[in-house]
Motif scaffolding. Sequence first.
Motif, PDB file in Angstrom:
ATOM      1  N   SER A 139       0.847  -1.201   0.000  1.00 61.66           N
ATOM      2  CA  SER A 139       0.000   0.000   0.000  1.00 61.66           C
ATOM      3  C   SER A 139       0.883   1.253   0.000  1.00 61.66           C
ATOM      4  O   SER A 139       1.981   1.260   0.544  1.00 61.66           O
ATOM      5  CB  SER A 139      -0.909   0.002   1.229  1.00 61.66           C
ATOM      6  OG  SER A 139      -0.125  -0.017   2.410  1.00 61.66           O
ATOM      7  N   VAL A 140       0.367   2.264  -0.658  1.00 63.73           N
ATOM      8  CA  VAL A 140       1.108   3.525  -0.751  1.00 63.73           C
ATOM      9  C   VAL A 140       0.917   4.306   0.539  1.00 63.73           C
ATOM     10  O   VAL A 140      -0.214   4.534   0.985  1.00 63.73           O
ATOM     11  CB  VAL A 140       0.622   4.352  -1.953  1.00 63.73           C
ATOM     12  CG1 VAL A 140       1.371   5.689  -2.028  1.00 63.73           C
ATOM     13  CG2 VAL A 140       0.793   3.567  -3.244  1.00 63.73           C
ATOM     14  N   ALA A 141       2.019   4.712   1.155  1.00 60.56           N
ATOM     15  CA  ALA A 141       1.938   5.460   2.408  1.00 60.56           C
ATOM     16  C   ALA A 141       1.362   6.854   2.150  1.00 60.56           C
ATOM     17  O   ALA A 141       1.664   7.482   1.131  1.00 60.56           O
ATOM     18  CB  ALA A 141       3.320   5.584   3.040  1.00 60.56           C
ATOM     19  N   SER A 142       0.501   7.298   3.052  1.00 58.35           N
ATOM     20  CA  SER A 142      -0.083   8.632   2.912  1.00 58.35           C
ATOM     21  C   SER A 142       0.993   9.682   3.173  1.00 58.35           C
ATOM     22  O   SER A 142       1.918   9.460   3.955  1.00 58.35           O
ATOM     23  CB  SER A 142      -1.237   8.815   3.900  1.00 58.35           C
ATOM     24  OG  SER A 142      -0.781   8.605   5.221  1.00 58.35           O
ATOM     25  N   PRO A 143       0.895  10.819   2.492  1.00 56.99           N
ATOM     26  CA  PRO A 143       1.933  11.850   2.656  1.00 56.99           C
ATOM     27  C   PRO A 143       1.955  12.392   4.085  1.00 56.99           C
ATOM     28  O   PRO A 143       0.913  12.493   4.745  1.00 56.99           O
ATOM     29  CB  PRO A 143       1.519  12.929   1.654  1.00 56.99           C
ATOM     30  CG  PRO A 143       0.055  12.707   1.432  1.00 56.99           C
ATOM     31  CD  PRO A 143      -0.152  11.233   1.550  1.00 56.99           C
ATOM     32  N   VAL A 144       3.128  12.726   4.553  1.00 59.90           N
ATOM     33  CA  VAL A 144       3.297  13.272   5.893  1.00 59.90           C
ATOM     34  C   VAL A 144       3.103  14.781   5.837  1.00 59.90           C
ATOM     35  O   VAL A 144       3.695  15.460   4.995  1.00 59.90           O
ATOM     36  CB  VAL A 144       4.695  12.941   6.464  1.00 59.90           C
ATOM     37  CG1 VAL A 144       4.882  13.601   7.827  1.00 59.90           C
ATOM     38  CG2 VAL A 144       4.872  11.427   6.556  1.00 59.90           C
ATOM     39  N   ILE A 145       2.262  15.295   6.720  1.00 62.66           N
ATOM     40  CA  ILE A 145       2.017  16.736   6.769  1.00 62.66           C
ATOM     41  C   ILE A 145       2.696  17.291   8.011  1.00 62.66           C
ATOM     42  O   ILE A 145       2.448  16.844   9.131  1.00 62.66           O
ATOM     43  CB  ILE A 145       0.505  17.036   6.808  1.00 62.66           C
ATOM     44  CG1 ILE A 145      -0.176  16.476   5.546  1.00 62.66           C
ATOM     45  CG2 ILE A 145       0.251  18.536   6.934  1.00 62.66           C
ATOM     46  CD1 ILE A 145      -1.681  16.589   5.566  1.00 62.66           C
ATOM     47  N   PHE A 146       3.560  18.249   7.799  1.00 70.26           N
ATOM     48  CA  PHE A 146       4.252  18.880   8.919  1.00 70.26           C
ATOM     49  C   PHE A 146       3.447  20.088   9.400  1.00 70.26           C
ATOM     50  O   PHE A 146       2.966  20.881   8.608  1.00 70.26           O
ATOM     51  CB  PHE A 146       5.660  19.331   8.503  1.00 70.26           C
ATOM     52  CG  PHE A 146       6.599  18.191   8.261  1.00 70.26           C
ATOM     53  CD1 PHE A 146       7.279  17.603   9.321  1.00 70.26           C
ATOM     54  CD2 PHE A 146       6.803  17.691   6.982  1.00 70.26           C
ATOM     55  CE1 PHE A 146       8.138  16.543   9.102  1.00 70.26           C
ATOM     56  CE2 PHE A 146       7.657  16.626   6.748  1.00 70.26           C
ATOM     57  CZ  PHE A 146       8.332  16.049   7.815  1.00 70.26           C
ATOM     58  N   LYS A 147       3.290  20.164  10.719  1.00 73.08           N
ATOM     59  CA  LYS A 147       2.578  21.297  11.310  1.00 73.08           C
ATOM     60  C   LYS A 147       3.477  21.966  12.343  1.00 73.08           C
ATOM     61  O   LYS A 147       4.252  21.308  13.025  1.00 73.08           O
ATOM     62  CB  LYS A 147       1.283  20.841  11.981  1.00 73.08           C
ATOM     63  CG  LYS A 147       0.247  20.300  11.011  1.00 73.08           C
ATOM     64  CD  LYS A 147      -1.038  19.940  11.731  1.00 73.08           C
ATOM     65  CE  LYS A 147      -2.076  19.412  10.756  1.00 73.08           C
ATOM     66  NZ  LYS A 147      -3.358  19.068  11.431  1.00 73.08           N
ATOM     67  N   GLU A 148       3.336  23.265  12.434  1.00 76.38           N
ATOM     68  CA  GLU A 148       4.111  24.017  13.406  1.00 76.38           C
ATOM     69  C   GLU A 148       3.227  24.348  14.602  1.00 76.38           C
ATOM     70  O   GLU A 148       2.096  24.818  14.440  1.00 76.38           O
ATOM     71  CB  GLU A 148       4.628  25.312  12.784  1.00 76.38           C
ATOM     72  CG  GLU A 148       5.489  26.143  13.744  1.00 76.38           C
ATOM     73  CD  GLU A 148       6.005  27.410  13.108  1.00 76.38           C
ATOM     74  OE1 GLU A 148       6.563  28.243  13.823  1.00 76.38           O
ATOM     75  OE2 GLU A 148       5.835  27.561  11.881  1.00 76.38           O
ATOM     76  N   PHE A 149       3.726  24.065  15.799  1.00 79.47           N
ATOM     77  CA  PHE A 149       2.982  24.359  17.015  1.00 79.47           C
ATOM     78  C   PHE A 149       3.622  25.555  17.706  1.00 79.47           C
ATOM     79  O   PHE A 149       4.838  25.616  17.869  1.00 79.47           O
ATOM     80  CB  PHE A 149       2.979  23.152  17.949  1.00 79.47           C
ATOM     81  CG  PHE A 149       2.223  21.984  17.381  1.00 79.47           C
ATOM     82  CD1 PHE A 149       0.868  21.834  17.642  1.00 79.47           C
ATOM     83  CD2 PHE A 149       2.841  21.051  16.559  1.00 79.47           C
ATOM     84  CE1 PHE A 149       0.166  20.776  17.108  1.00 79.47           C
ATOM     85  CE2 PHE A 149       2.142  19.988  16.027  1.00 79.47           C
ATOM     86  CZ  PHE A 149       0.788  19.843  16.307  1.00 79.47           C
ATOM     87  N   CYS A 150       2.795  26.514  18.108  1.00 83.40           N
ATOM     88  CA  CYS A 150       3.312  27.707  18.765  1.00 83.40           C
ATOM     89  C   CYS A 150       2.297  28.191  19.800  1.00 83.40           C
ATOM     90  O   CYS A 150       1.118  27.830  19.733  1.00 83.40           O
ATOM     91  CB  CYS A 150       3.603  28.801  17.748  1.00 83.40           C
ATOM     92  SG  CYS A 150       2.143  29.388  16.879  1.00 83.40           S
TER      93      CYS A 150
END
Length: 212
Positions: free
Chosen positions: A3-14
């Motif tokens: 299975s194709v891995a879902s794209p990783v979404i980077f989020k910034e926490f502040c």
Amino acid sequence: MASVASPVIFKEFCPLYYLLNAIPTKIQKGFRSIVVYLTALDTNGDYIAVGSNIGMLYLYCRHLNQMKKYNFEGKCESITFVKLLSCFDDLVAVGTASGRVAVFQLVSSLPGRNKQLRRFDVAGIHKSSITALAWSPNGMKLFSGDDKGKIVYSALDLDQGVCNSSLVLEEPSSIVQLDYNQKVLLVSTLQRTLLFYTEEKSVKQVGTQPRK
């Protein structure tokens, strides 16, 4: 085929400076200056609710970017627990260190929704600090637990403006968590976890050994 891995979404926490800057760091009470501490927190898609040690509830509306304030009349005491609910109306339940519990029915700009702020009080059953609150999905039932092990059920009729409360369970140790679904209340205390069946008023313990 792998299975194709879902794209990783980077989020910034502040830090939420827009929220924190809207809450005072100190208030003046007569000749005294009181430092404001944040004591309770709950969030959903519409609101961020923050309780404080001065008895003030700060409610931030995410859609309007507005901060509103609600408080208990009389004694200024620390808020220990807040619980939001979005159903037909927006509701927030608030518990304090002395055992006071109030429900605020919030104003909505949407057609057919509540147009006037209303407050309901859970009268005089809790005598100690509120440690847990749980809503039913439709907002007609609220369960509250305190650090002496008492659990109170409050039936709300928002149309009639009525709140009827009764003691439904009493445990020998502090309530640490409540969750309600399908006529079953999950209760966790310092000593054990149990299921309380609200129709039959029966208790089923989860596991056999008490917590250490």
